[in-house]
Design an enzyme around this catalytic site. Sequence first.
Site, mmCIF file in Angstrom:
data_model
loop_
_atom_site.group_PDB
_atom_site.id
_atom_site.type_symbol
_atom_site.label_atom_id
_atom_site.label_comp_id
_atom_site.label_asym_id
_atom_site.label_seq_id
_atom_site.Cartn_x
_atom_site.Cartn_y
_atom_site.Cartn_z
ATOM 1 C CG HIS A 1 28.976 40.192 48.991
ATOM 2 N ND1 HIS A 1 27.630 40.102 48.747
ATOM 3 C CD2 HIS A 1 28.959 41.020 50.032
ATOM 4 C CE1 HIS A 1 26.916 40.947 49.421
ATOM 5 N NE2 HIS A 1 27.664 41.586 50.209
HETATM 6 O O1 RIB Z 1 29.415 44.412 47.025
HETATM 7 C C1 RIB Z 1 29.960 43.564 47.519
HETATM 8 C C2 RIB Z 1 31.480 43.572 47.162
HETATM 9 O O2 RIB Z 1 32.091 45.118 47.393
HETATM 10 C C3 RIB Z 1 32.681 42.497 47.803
HETATM 11 O O3 RIB Z 1 33.666 42.257 46.926
HETATM 12 C C4 RIB Z 1 33.208 43.492 49.153
HETATM 13 O O4 RIB Z 1 34.347 43.125 49.398
HETATM 14 C C5 RIB Z 1 33.171 44.864 48.282
HETATM 15 O O5 RIB Z 1 34.342 44.931 47.791
#
Ligand code: RIB
Length: 315
Positions: A242
């Site tokens: 992500h």
């Molecule tokens: O949903 C994904 C996010 O949540 C990313 O930033 C991961 O590191 C968690 O923090």
Amino acid sequence: MNRQSLIIDCDPGVDDAVALMLAFGAGEFELLAITAVGGNVPVGKTARNARMLRQIAGREDVPVFMGADRPLRREPAGAGEFHGAEGLGDLTPFEPDAPCADGHAVDAIIDLVMTRPARSVALAVMGPMTNLALALRKAPGLAERLGPVAVMGGARSEGGNITASAEFNIWADPDAAAEVLASGCDAVLFGLDATHQVRATEQRIAALETIGTAKAETAASMMRFSQRIEREIVGWDAPPVHDPCPVAWLLKPELFELARCHIRVETESDLTRGHTAVEFREAVAGTLPHRWATSTDADGVFALIAAATGAAGTI
Ligand code: RIB
Ligand code: CA
């Protein structure tokens, strides 16, 4: 080269780590600071992890500031099952040589943005938005002075990952997200609709493992951990990565398709807490102050990661 001034607000976290390795290696950034927030693991660990990653990347020139240890209103909630108890997967924790910088992350964000030309400092947020919300409360005019605020967060077409309708960063501190989105800052959200297209496949991880630098090995190690954990928990063979998305957009915006919209956040319901209601219809919303990433060139993102982590040193 006219470098982009950038602050990265994060909760390392295995995918935060990949994003940091990308940012540390990309010569296009003037990295002003890393600000840590409680999220995946408590802020004492996210700040230590940011310092560890900075040392691995040889970037002790970038100060790390410790930030908020809890959301504005909700109880702290981690995601250790997806990041490991220490937050960096299989990486054994060590005490980094360089400490955190003096002062709180919120004050660092304010000082760095308010003392530089308007709109010249971009902010990449890849954890709960607590630090930014507190900075906006404390510094009138900050929203207008900030450059683009590229956020990893939000759930729409893909549904949620922490609940049926919410993505973790927004869910963890929905009040902060709501305040940031109502502030007038130039928010660009890379939600699960975009980040679920960026998958750490076996081929992509193996390619990183052939590079041979500490940055590439670290990024690959984080993805190997996610590959194992998400296969066990979610049944995915290729986990989404992500947090590099906001950084990749700042480097190469053409890798993403964005749509103008108005985003509001559910802050009260326990069932849909943290849901991002993304309205694209101006006739309904009245104004469309935000942008929402609808598609991603994943090969392009991984090419940026490979290039930046293969770079010997780019100060
Ligand atoms: O949903 C994904 C996010 O949540 C990313 O930033 C991961 O590191 C968690 O923090
Ligand atoms: Ca994160």
